[in-house]
Scaffold this motif. Structure first.
Motif, PDB file in Angstrom:
ATOM      1  N   GLU A   1      48.114  37.512  22.691  1.00 17.76           N
ATOM      2  CA  GLU A   1      48.268  38.948  22.905  1.00 17.76           C
ATOM      3  C   GLU A   1      46.986  39.606  23.393  1.00 17.76           C
ATOM      4  OE1 GLU A   1      51.095  37.686  19.619  1.00 17.76           O
ATOM      5  OE2 GLU A   1      49.004  37.306  20.131  1.00 17.76           O
ATOM      6  N   ASN A   2      45.859  38.954  23.180  1.00 11.90           N
ATOM      7  CA  ASN A   2      44.570  39.558  23.520  1.00 11.90           C
ATOM      8  C   ASN A   2      44.102  39.055  24.875  1.00 11.90           C
ATOM      9  OD1 ASN A   2      41.902  40.410  23.693  1.00 11.90           O
ATOM     10  ND2 ASN A   2      41.498  40.069  21.531  1.00 11.90           N
ATOM     11  N   THR A   3      44.170  39.902  25.884  1.00 16.22           N
ATOM     12  CA  THR A   3      43.726  39.514  27.219  1.00 16.22           C
ATOM     13  C   THR A   3      42.399  40.148  27.612  1.00 16.22           C
ATOM     14  OG1 THR A   3      45.025  41.303  28.222  1.00 16.22           O
ATOM     15  CG2 THR A   3      46.092  39.150  28.009  1.00 16.22           C
ATOM     16  N   THR A   4      41.967  41.176  26.871  1.00 16.70           N
ATOM     17  CA  THR A   4      40.734  41.877  27.221  1.00 16.70           C
ATOM     18  C   THR A   4      39.516  40.965  27.136  1.00 16.70           C
ATOM     19  OG1 THR A   4      41.630  43.966  26.410  1.00 16.70           O
ATOM     20  CG2 THR A   4      39.248  43.831  26.654  1.00 16.70           C
ATOM     21  N   ILE A   5      39.368  40.264  26.025  1.00 15.64           N
ATOM     22  CA  ILE A   5      38.169  39.457  25.811  1.00 15.64           C
ATOM     23  C   ILE A   5      38.093  38.287  26.790  1.00 15.64           C
ATOM     24  CG2 ILE A   5      36.873  38.074  24.150  1.00 15.64           C
ATOM     25  CD1 ILE A   5      38.097  39.832  21.934  1.00 15.64           C
ATOM     26  N   PRO A   6      39.154  37.486  26.964  1.00 13.64           N
ATOM     27  CA  PRO A   6      39.069  36.413  27.956  1.00 13.64           C
ATOM     28  C   PRO A   6      38.746  36.914  29.356  1.00 13.64           C
ATOM     29  CG  PRO A   6      40.964  36.072  26.532  1.00 13.64           C
ATOM     30  CD  PRO A   6      40.429  37.440  26.220  1.00 13.64           C
ATOM     31  N   THR A   7      39.342  38.049  29.724  1.00 14.15           N
ATOM     32  CA  THR A   7      39.083  38.607  31.048  1.00 14.15           C
ATOM     33  C   THR A   7      37.607  38.957  31.221  1.00 14.15           C
ATOM     34  OG1 THR A   7      41.316  39.504  31.238  1.00 14.15           O
ATOM     35  CG2 THR A   7      39.629  40.505  32.614  1.00 14.15           C
ATOM     36  N   GLU A   8      37.026  39.569  30.203  1.00 14.44           N
ATOM     37  CA  GLU A   8      35.611  39.942  30.308  1.00 14.44           C
ATOM     38  C   GLU A   8      34.690  38.734  30.288  1.00 14.44           C
ATOM     39  OE1 GLU A   8      34.134  42.815  31.134  1.00 14.44           O
ATOM     40  OE2 GLU A   8      36.236  43.325  31.497  1.00 14.44           O
ATOM     41  N   LEU A   9      35.056  37.715  29.516  1.00 16.05           N
ATOM     42  CA  LEU A   9      34.239  36.496  29.513  1.00 16.05           C
ATOM     43  C   LEU A   9      34.299  35.805  30.878  1.00 16.05           C
ATOM     44  CD1 LEU A   9      34.906  34.961  25.969  1.00 16.05           C
ATOM     45  CD2 LEU A   9      32.936  36.299  26.759  1.00 16.05           C
ATOM     46  N   GLU A  10      35.466  35.843  31.505  1.00 15.21           N
ATOM     47  CA  GLU A  10      35.588  35.278  32.843  1.00 15.21           C
ATOM     48  C   GLU A  10      34.748  36.079  33.844  1.00 15.21           C
ATOM     49  OE1 GLU A  10      39.777  35.414  33.280  1.00 15.21           O
ATOM     50  OE2 GLU A  10      40.139  33.594  32.121  1.00 15.21           O
ATOM     51  N   THR A  11      34.723  37.395  33.667  1.00 14.77           N
ATOM     52  CA  THR A  11      33.895  38.240  34.531  1.00 14.77           C
ATOM     53  C   THR A  11      32.421  37.901  34.348  1.00 14.77           C
ATOM     54  OG1 THR A  11      35.504  40.042  34.476  1.00 14.77           O
ATOM     55  CG2 THR A  11      33.246  40.623  35.067  1.00 14.77           C
ATOM     56  N   LEU A  12      31.997  37.771  33.105  1.00 20.42           N
ATOM     57  CA  LEU A  12      30.607  37.426  32.823  1.00 20.42           C
ATOM     58  C   LEU A  12      30.264  36.037  33.359  1.00 20.42           C
ATOM     59  CD1 LEU A  12      30.171  38.750  29.157  1.00 20.42           C
ATOM     60  CD2 LEU A  12      29.228  39.748  31.245  1.00 20.42           C
ATOM     61  N   ALA A  13      31.218  35.121  33.292  1.00 17.19           N
ATOM     62  CA  ALA A  13      30.972  33.757  33.766  1.00 17.19           C
ATOM     63  C   ALA A  13      30.668  33.715  35.252  1.00 17.19           C
ATOM     64  CB  ALA A  13      32.182  32.869  33.455  1.00 17.19           C
ATOM     65  N   GLY A  14      31.198  34.680  35.976  1.00 23.44           N
ATOM     66  CA  GLY A  14      30.946  34.734  37.409  1.00 23.44           C
ATOM     67  C   GLY A  14      29.814  35.653  37.790  1.00 23.44           C
ATOM     68  N   ASP A  15      29.174  36.275  36.807  1.00 15.48           N
ATOM     69  CA  ASP A  15      28.131  37.250  37.106  1.00 15.48           C
ATOM     70  C   ASP A  15      26.918  37.030  36.200  1.00 15.48           C
ATOM     71  OD1 ASP A  15      26.694  39.398  38.012  1.00 15.48           O
ATOM     72  OD2 ASP A  15      28.171  40.925  37.509  1.00 15.48           O
ATOM     73  N   GLN A  16      26.768  37.879  35.176  1.00 13.39           N
ATOM     74  CA  GLN A  16      25.563  37.813  34.347  1.00 13.39           C
ATOM     75  C   GLN A  16      25.381  36.483  33.640  1.00 13.39           C
ATOM     76  OE1 GLN A  16      27.851  40.303  34.338  1.00 13.39           O
ATOM     77  NE2 GLN A  16      26.959  42.278  33.672  1.00 13.39           N
ATOM     78  N   CYS A  17      26.480  35.826  33.282  1.00 12.17           N
ATOM     79  CA  CYS A  17      26.394  34.569  32.528  1.00 12.17           C
ATOM     80  C   CYS A  17      26.682  33.347  33.399  1.00 12.17           C
ATOM     81  CB  CYS A  17      27.358  34.607  31.337  1.00 12.17           C
ATOM     82  SG  CYS A  17      27.031  35.924  30.151  1.00 12.17           S
ATOM     83  N   LYS A  18      26.475  33.481  34.696  1.00 12.07           N
ATOM     84  CA  LYS A  18      26.808  32.377  35.607  1.00 12.07           C
ATOM     85  C   LYS A  18      25.992  31.117  35.307  1.00 12.07           C
ATOM     86  CE  LYS A  18      27.728  31.379  40.463  1.00 12.07           C
ATOM     87  NZ  LYS A  18      27.263  29.980  40.365  1.00 12.07           N
ATOM     88  N   THR A  19      24.730  31.297  34.973  1.00 17.57           N
ATOM     89  CA  THR A  19      23.897  30.129  34.667  1.00 17.57           C
ATOM     90  C   THR A  19      24.442  29.375  33.465  1.00 17.57           C
ATOM     91  OG1 THR A  19      21.926  31.208  35.563  1.00 17.57           O
ATOM     92  CG2 THR A  19      21.579  29.355  34.066  1.00 17.57           C
ATOM     93  N   ALA A  20      24.812  30.127  32.425  1.00 19.55           N
ATOM     94  CA  ALA A  20      25.379  29.499  31.226  1.00 19.55           C
ATOM     95  C   ALA A  20      26.721  28.848  31.549  1.00 19.55           C
ATOM     96  CB  ALA A  20      25.542  30.531  30.118  1.00 19.55           C
ATOM     97  N   ALA A  21      27.533  29.519  32.376  1.00 18.01           N
ATOM     98  CA  ALA A  21      28.863  29.000  32.708  1.00 18.01           C
ATOM     99  C   ALA A  21      28.776  27.765  33.604  1.00 18.01           C
ATOM    100  CB  ALA A  21      29.689  30.072  33.392  1.00 18.01           C
ATOM    101  N   ASP A  22      27.777  27.709  34.483  1.00 14.22           N
ATOM    102  CA  ASP A  22      27.610  26.528  35.331  1.00 14.22           C
ATOM    103  C   ASP A  22      27.266  25.303  34.482  1.00 14.22           C
ATOM    104  OD1 ASP A  22      28.209  27.942  37.589  1.00 14.22           O
ATOM    105  OD2 ASP A  22      26.117  28.245  38.203  1.00 14.22           O
ATOM    106  N   ALA A  23      26.454  25.557  33.457  1.00 13.40           N
ATOM    107  CA  ALA A  23      26.043  24.449  32.580  1.00 13.40           C
ATOM    108  C   ALA A  23      27.133  24.087  31.578  1.00 13.40           C
ATOM    109  CB  ALA A  23      24.755  24.817  31.847  1.00 13.40           C
TER     110      ALA A  23
END
Length: 433
Positions: free
Chosen positions: A50-72
Motif C-alpha cells: 500500500e505504501n508507494t511514496t517511500i519506494p518512489t522517493e528511494l528510486e528518485t534518490l538512487a538516480g540522483d543524490q544517492c547514485k554513488t551508493a546505488a551504483d555500488a
C-alpha cells in the motif's frame, strides 16, 4: 506546489493492525516476492504494497543524490500486503533472511522483539558514527523512542496532530487562539452561542474524541501518563485519569460537538470544518491533502490556522504539546549492515526530507536541507516539526487490540452521555488485562 499526498486512515494506532498507512505517489517496484534472502550487494527493501511514496522517493534518490551508493549497491524493492507483513517478518527473521531495510511490524512490540534478537540496527549509534544524527528532527526521534523503546526505525513519514481552526470565525467572534484548556472551552462556548459547531469530530471512528482525552492526560499528568498505565503503575480508573474523560464528556454535554456526533464519519467531520460549519477540528497533518483540495475547501487555506493542544493550567505536561506518529516506519537489519549500507543510510538521512517534500509534498522526520516551494499550510507544519523537541503519543498508542476497540467504540457514548466517564475508563481498563 500542491500537496500530492493522499493519506488513507485505516484505524488509529500503531499498537494495532489498523494503523495509518500511506496510499500515495507513483507506483513502487513491486517484484511480488515479499522478501527472502537478499542477493549479495543489493540494497534490498521490503515494504507494504500500500505504501508507494517511500519506494518512489528511494528510486528518485538512487538516480540522483544517492547514485554513488546505488551504483555500488543497487536498490531492490519487494512488497507484501499489509495484512501479511508481520507474518513475513517473523518468517524471514527465523530464516536469518531479513532484507537490508524492511517495514516495521504493525505493532511496536514486533519491532522490539526483532531488536532484542539482534535483527534491528541501533540507529542512534549508527547515525552518530556516520555524523548525520543531526539530520533527523529531534521530535521524530522522541516519538520513535516513546513507541519503540529506542531509535531503531527511520521516520520516512512524520505526522503531527493538533487543533486546526477557522481564522475568520475566530476573528468574527473576537476569539484569541486558546492557550489553556479554559481558553479552549471558552472559545467553544462563544462559537456555540454564535450558531457554529465548536469542534467537528467523528464519533463513528471514535479516535478523534479519544485524542482529546489523551491530550488532556498528557498536559495534566505529563507525557508518561499512559506509559504508567502500560507499566501497571497507574490505572485508567484512577481519579486523575477519569478527570480527563470527564473533561471531554463535558464538551459533549454542552453540545460542542454538534448534533449526531456518534454517526459522523471521518470525511463528514472534515467537510464540516471546510465548509465553515465548524470552528475547530482536531486532526493530524495528513489532513493537508484535504485542505489543499480547492473543490472541498470552501473557507480557503488562508483562513486555516494550526495550534497545539491547550495546556491544562497547573499541569505537568510540556508546553506546545503536539501528538505525533511516524506512520509505518522502516528498520535496518543489523545483520545485513555493512559499509555500503552505511553509504545508503547516510545519503537517505541527508536528502530524503527535501526530496520527499519537493516531489510529493510528503512530510518526514528528516530535516529539510534545501529550500522547497510548498503551500503555506505545509510550511506551517514543517516549521512546527522543526521547532519541536518533544512530542506525545495518543490514547491507544500503547494499547492492545481489545482495549483499542473498547476505547474507540465507547468514545461517542461518552460524549453523548450514554455512559459515564467512570464507566468509559473502567471498560477500557478491563480490556487492557
Amino acid at each position: 506546489m500542491r500537496t500530492k499526498n493522499r493519506m488513507l486512515l485505516l484505524g488509529v494506532g500503531l499498537s494495532t493492525a489498523s494503523l495509518l498507512l500511506t496510499a500515495c505517489g507513483a507506483g513502487s517496484s513491486d517484484n511480488g516476492g515479499g522478501g527472502g534472502e537478499a542477493e549479495a550487494g543489493e540494497f534490498s527493501f521490503l515494504t507494504n504494497v500500500e505504501n508507494t511514496t517511500i519506494p518512489t522517493e528511494l528510486e528518485t534518490l538512487a538516480g540522483d543524490q544517492c547514485k554513488t551508493a546505488a551504483d555500488a549497491m543497487p536498490l531492490k524493492v519487494d512488497t507484501v500486503p499489509q495484512t501479511n507483513l508481520d507474518q513475513q517478518l517473523q518468517l524471514l527473521a527465523g530464516q536469518g533472511a531479513l532484507p537490508v531495510q524492511f517495514a516495521a511490524g504493525n505493532a511496536p512490540a514486533l519491532t522490539k522483539e526483532l531488536a532484542a534478537s539482534g535483527n534491528v540496527l541501533d540507529l542512534e549509534a549508527t547515525l552518530t558514527d556516520l555524523d548525520v544524527l543531526d539530520q533527523v528532527e529531534p521530535a521524530a526521534i522522541d516519538t520513535i523512542k516513546a513507541l519503540y523503546g529506542g531509535f531503531n526505525v527511520l521516520p520516512y513519514q512524520y505526522n503531527v496532530e493538533g487543533i486546526w481552526y477557522n481564522k475568520q470565525l475566530f476573528a468574527d467572534n473576537g476569539i484569541e487562539v486558546p492557550q489553556t484548556w479554559d481558553d479552549f472551552t471558552a472559545a467553544a462556548e462563544t462559537l456555540n452561542t454564535s450558531g457554529v459547531t465548536p469542534l467537528s469530530a467523528s464519533g463513528e471512528q471514535g479516535w478523534p474524541l479519544t485524542r482529546l482525552i489523551s491530550g488532556y492526560l498528557f498536559s495534566n499528568l505529563g507525557k508518561d501518563a499512559l506509559q504508567k498505565v502500560a507499566d501497571g503503575e497507574a490505572k485508567l480508573t484512577d481519579p486523575e485519569y477519569v478527570e480527563a474523560a470527564a473533561a471531554v464528556a463535558d464538551l459533549g454535554q454542552k453540545g460542542y460537538f454538534g448534533e449526531g456526533v456518534g454517526s459522523i464519519d471521518y470525511d463528514t467531520a472534515i467537510n464540516q470544518f471546510l465548509n465553515g460549519k465548524a470552528g475547530m477540528l482536531y486532526m493530524g497533518s495528513w489532513v493537508l491533502a484535504n485542505f489543499n483540495d480547492e473543490a472541498a475547501n470552501q473557507i480557503g487555506t488562508e483562513n486555516i490556522g494550526f495550534m497545539p493542544f491547550p495546556k491544562v493550567e497547573g499541569g505537568a505536561g510540556i508546553d506546545n504539546q503536539y501528538a505525533a506518529n511516524v506512520g509505518l516506519p522502516m528498520a535496518i537489519s543489523q545483520k545485513a549492515y555493512n559499509e555500503q549500507t552505511g553509504e545508503w543510510l547516510k545519503c537517505i538521512t541527508e536528502n530524503y526530507g527535501s526530496s520527499a517534500l519537493e516531489n510529493q509534498g510528503s512530510i518526514s522526520g528528516f530535516k529539510v536541507n534545501e529550500e522547497v516551494d510548498v503551500d503555506p499550510l505545509t510550511q506551517t507544519v514543517q516549521e512546527t516539526i522543526s521547532s519541536t523537541d518533544e512530542s506525545v503519543l495518543w490514547f491507544e498508542a500503547l494499547f492492545g487490540t481489545q482495549a483499542t476497540t473498547a476505547s474507540q467504540t465507547n468514545a461517542a457514548p461518552l460524549v453523548t452521555g450514554s455512559i459515564s466517564p467512570e464507566q468509559f475508563m473502567e471498560t477500557v481498563q478491563s480490556a487492557l488485562k
